[in-house]
Design a protein around this motif. Sequence first.
Motif, PDB file in Angstrom:
ATOM      1  N   GLY A   1      34.835  29.299  50.397  1.00 23.19           N
ATOM      2  CA  GLY A   1      34.524  30.384  49.446  1.00 23.19           C
ATOM      3  C   GLY A   1      35.469  31.578  49.526  1.00 23.19           C
ATOM      4  O   GLY A   1      35.126  32.663  49.037  1.00 23.19           O
ATOM      5  N   LYS A   2      36.643  31.403  50.110  1.00 21.21           N
ATOM      6  CA  LYS A   2      37.605  32.522  50.193  1.00 21.21           C
ATOM      7  C   LYS A   2      38.039  32.983  48.797  1.00 21.21           C
ATOM      8  O   LYS A   2      37.940  34.162  48.465  1.00 21.21           O
ATOM      9  CB  LYS A   2      38.884  32.094  50.956  1.00 21.21           C
ATOM     10  CG  LYS A   2      38.685  31.825  52.427  1.00 21.21           C
ATOM     11  CD  LYS A   2      39.990  31.433  53.097  1.00 21.21           C
ATOM     12  CE  LYS A   2      40.496  30.049  52.735  1.00 21.21           C
ATOM     13  NZ  LYS A   2      39.622  28.951  53.130  1.00 21.21           N
ATOM     14  N   THR A   3      38.539  32.035  47.999  1.00 21.49           N
ATOM     15  CA  THR A   3      39.050  32.406  46.679  1.00 21.49           C
ATOM     16  C   THR A   3      37.932  32.975  45.812  1.00 21.49           C
ATOM     17  O   THR A   3      38.109  34.000  45.138  1.00 21.49           O
ATOM     18  CB  THR A   3      39.684  31.171  46.000  1.00 21.49           C
ATOM     19  OG1 THR A   3      40.733  30.710  46.847  1.00 21.49           O
ATOM     20  CG2 THR A   3      40.227  31.494  44.630  1.00 21.49           C
ATOM     21  N   THR A   4      36.773  32.328  45.848  1.00 21.36           N
ATOM     22  CA  THR A   4      35.623  32.798  45.064  1.00 21.36           C
ATOM     23  C   THR A   4      35.280  34.236  45.456  1.00 21.36           C
ATOM     24  O   THR A   4      35.015  35.083  44.593  1.00 21.36           O
ATOM     25  CB  THR A   4      34.418  31.865  45.324  1.00 21.36           C
ATOM     26  OG1 THR A   4      34.823  30.529  45.032  1.00 21.36           O
ATOM     27  CG2 THR A   4      33.225  32.232  44.495  1.00 21.36           C
TER      28      THR A   4
ATOM     29  N   ILE B   1      43.379  40.372  49.346  1.00 21.97           N
ATOM     30  CA  ILE B   1      44.320  39.259  49.543  1.00 21.97           C
ATOM     31  C   ILE B   1      43.555  37.949  49.737  1.00 21.97           C
ATOM     32  O   ILE B   1      42.725  37.834  50.649  1.00 21.97           O
ATOM     33  CB  ILE B   1      45.215  39.491  50.786  1.00 21.97           C
ATOM     34  CG1 ILE B   1      45.893  40.871  50.722  1.00 21.97           C
ATOM     35  CG2 ILE B   1      46.260  38.375  50.905  1.00 21.97           C
ATOM     36  CD1 ILE B   1      46.730  41.210  51.953  1.00 21.97           C
ATOM     37  N   ASP B   2      43.860  36.970  48.888  1.00 19.62           N
ATOM     38  CA  ASP B   2      43.272  35.627  49.042  1.00 19.62           C
ATOM     39  C   ASP B   2      44.235  34.769  49.857  1.00 19.62           C
ATOM     40  O   ASP B   2      45.330  34.453  49.393  1.00 19.62           O
ATOM     41  CB  ASP B   2      43.031  34.991  47.671  1.00 19.62           C
ATOM     42  CG  ASP B   2      42.362  33.622  47.793  1.00 19.62           C
ATOM     43  OD1 ASP B   2      41.654  33.393  48.802  1.00 19.62           O
ATOM     44  OD2 ASP B   2      42.547  32.785  46.893  1.00 19.62           O
ATOM     45  N   SER B   3      43.833  34.386  51.057  1.00  9.51           N
ATOM     46  CA  SER B   3      44.763  33.670  51.938  1.00  9.51           C
ATOM     47  C   SER B   3      44.472  32.165  51.972  1.00  9.51           C
ATOM     48  O   SER B   3      43.387  31.719  51.592  1.00  9.51           O
ATOM     49  CB  SER B   3      44.716  34.283  53.336  1.00  9.51           C
ATOM     50  OG  SER B   3      43.429  34.202  53.854  1.00  9.51           O
TER      51      SER B   3
ATOM     52  N   ILE C   1      47.983  34.723  47.845  1.00 10.45           N
ATOM     53  CA  ILE C   1      49.052  34.325  48.752  1.00 10.45           C
ATOM     54  C   ILE C   1      48.798  32.907  49.282  1.00 10.45           C
ATOM     55  O   ILE C   1      49.181  32.556  50.394  1.00 10.45           O
ATOM     56  CB  ILE C   1      49.260  35.404  49.853  1.00 10.45           C
ATOM     57  CG1 ILE C   1      50.590  35.182  50.568  1.00 10.45           C
ATOM     58  CG2 ILE C   1      48.105  35.489  50.812  1.00 10.45           C
ATOM     59  CD1 ILE C   1      51.042  36.277  51.458  1.00 10.45           C
ATOM     60  N   ASP C   2      48.132  32.129  48.450  1.00 16.46           N
ATOM     61  CA  ASP C   2      47.873  30.728  48.778  1.00 16.46           C
ATOM     62  C   ASP C   2      48.684  29.851  47.819  1.00 16.46           C
ATOM     63  O   ASP C   2      48.550  30.002  46.598  1.00 16.46           O
ATOM     64  CB  ASP C   2      46.362  30.459  48.604  1.00 16.46           C
ATOM     65  CG  ASP C   2      45.991  29.022  48.942  1.00 16.46           C
ATOM     66  OD1 ASP C   2      46.899  28.210  49.231  1.00 16.46           O
ATOM     67  OD2 ASP C   2      44.786  28.709  48.908  1.00 16.46           O
ATOM     68  N   PRO C   3      49.533  28.939  48.353  1.00 14.98           N
ATOM     69  CA  PRO C   3      50.315  28.078  47.463  1.00 14.98           C
ATOM     70  C   PRO C   3      49.440  27.265  46.489  1.00 14.98           C
ATOM     71  O   PRO C   3      49.919  26.857  45.430  1.00 14.98           O
ATOM     72  CB  PRO C   3      51.060  27.141  48.424  1.00 14.98           C
ATOM     73  CG  PRO C   3      51.066  27.840  49.741  1.00 14.98           C
ATOM     74  CD  PRO C   3      49.831  28.694  49.771  1.00 14.98           C
ATOM     75  N   GLN C   4      48.174  27.042  46.823  1.00 12.20           N
ATOM     76  CA  GLN C   4      47.286  26.325  45.877  1.00 12.20           C
ATOM     77  C   GLN C   4      47.057  27.140  44.607  1.00 12.20           C
ATOM     78  O   GLN C   4      46.627  26.608  43.594  1.00 12.20           O
ATOM     79  CB  GLN C   4      45.920  26.065  46.512  1.00 12.20           C
ATOM     80  CG  GLN C   4      45.924  25.192  47.748  1.00 12.20           C
ATOM     81  CD  GLN C   4      44.494  24.992  48.280  1.00 12.20           C
ATOM     82  OE1 GLN C   4      43.862  23.980  48.020  1.00 12.20           O
ATOM     83  NE2 GLN C   4      43.985  25.953  49.025  1.00 12.20           N
ATOM     84  N   SER C   5      47.279  28.435  44.705  1.00 11.73           N
ATOM     85  CA  SER C   5      47.138  29.414  43.607  1.00 11.73           C
ATOM     86  C   SER C   5      45.817  29.329  42.839  1.00 11.73           C
ATOM     87  O   SER C   5      45.773  29.512  41.623  1.00 11.73           O
ATOM     88  CB  SER C   5      48.328  29.375  42.639  1.00 11.73           C
ATOM     89  OG  SER C   5      48.721  28.095  42.275  1.00 11.73           O
ATOM     90  N   ASN C   6      44.745  29.108  43.559  1.00 12.72           N
ATOM     91  CA  ASN C   6      43.433  29.016  42.906  1.00 12.72           C
ATOM     92  C   ASN C   6      42.941  30.360  42.351  1.00 12.72           C
ATOM     93  O   ASN C   6      42.268  30.388  41.316  1.00 12.72           O
ATOM     94  CB  ASN C   6      42.372  28.479  43.883  1.00 12.72           C
ATOM     95  CG  ASN C   6      42.615  27.036  44.291  1.00 12.72           C
ATOM     96  OD1 ASN C   6      42.293  26.620  45.394  1.00 12.72           O
ATOM     97  ND2 ASN C   6      43.228  26.259  43.407  1.00 12.72           N
ATOM     98  N   ALA C   7      43.294  31.452  43.012  1.00 10.21           N
ATOM     99  CA  ALA C   7      42.856  32.764  42.494  1.00 10.21           C
ATOM    100  C   ALA C   7      43.542  33.037  41.160  1.00 10.21           C
ATOM    101  O   ALA C   7      42.933  33.546  40.222  1.00 10.21           O
ATOM    102  CB  ALA C   7      43.159  33.875  43.504  1.00 10.21           C
TER     103      ALA C   7
HETATM  104 MG   LIG Z   1      41.135  29.307  48.236  1.00  7.99          MG
END
Ligand SMILES: [Mg+2]
Length: 261
Positions: A15-18, A126-128, A39-45
Amino acid sequence: MSEVISIANQKGGVGKTTTAVNLAASLAENGKKVLLLDIDPQSNATTSLGFSRADYEFNIYHVLIGSKKISEVTLKTKVKGLHLVPSNIGLVGIEKEFYNPRRRNRELILKEKINEISLRYDFVIIDSPPALGPITINALSASDSVIIPIQCEFFALEGLAQLLNTVSLLKKTINPKLKIKGFLPTMYSSQNNLSKQVLADLSHHFKDKLFHLKKAKECIVVPRNVKIAESPSFGKPVTEYASASKGSVAYRDLATVIIGS
Ligand SMILES: [Mg+2]
Ligand SMILES: Nc1ncnc2c1ncn2[C@@H]1O[C@H](COP(=O)(O)OP(=O)(O)OP(=O)(O)O)[C@@H](O)[C@H]1O
């Protein structure tokens, strides 16, 4: 100066991005100027706020390698007062830069960049990524505090000691001001005994580090809520997608506590 808060936990899918997206949106709803930094390569945010690759040419990677200023890659979102620094899968390439032994102050690259815009925002969230590697270390080194989402499922507290050790090591070395803002229980189901057990364990070990609205006896927990799960596919925070949902209420309460603290 802005208050910089990382949302971190090296466990995946907790639940970080959420939390990053909805806390940032709720702070903005309260009239705060907020920068959400993906700042996550998945770029979910980035995706959760409705942006796809075609919408932006440059991202946090270009900021970190020094070819763009943070203000040059910042996007306005549909939420008033909320700006976004997008990410992209290309960010995985930054690890090489971070591990370059000739690069001085490798842990502080992000902090230097945030300093450039720190007067423009009340909060930087920051979303990590789900790892304790150099990207997350950069996020924590740039932060005043960290919020740790804990998924109310089996294995919830596994790996937590390692994260807490990292925080305390950074505190002793490069970022003495770093604080644990708190633990946020996520995906809580009141029907589920396991959820109750995780919450009881958290209350037992970290009672003072759970979030409470003034005078409320119960701590803030984010319920498992279908509106939260649906909202990213509409490119909106849950607070806009389903304003009255239980998920929205929880994230608004969290924002109220953060603003008051
Ligand atoms: Mg995430
Ligand atoms: N309270 C909730 N209720 C229902 N679904 C949720 C809730 N919180 C998160 N989810 C869903 O769970 C999944 C994981 O959440 P999220 O992406 O926020 O975790 P994460 O920690 O950022 O993951 P990663 O480690 O991959 O970055 C997503 O599909 C999200 O929509």
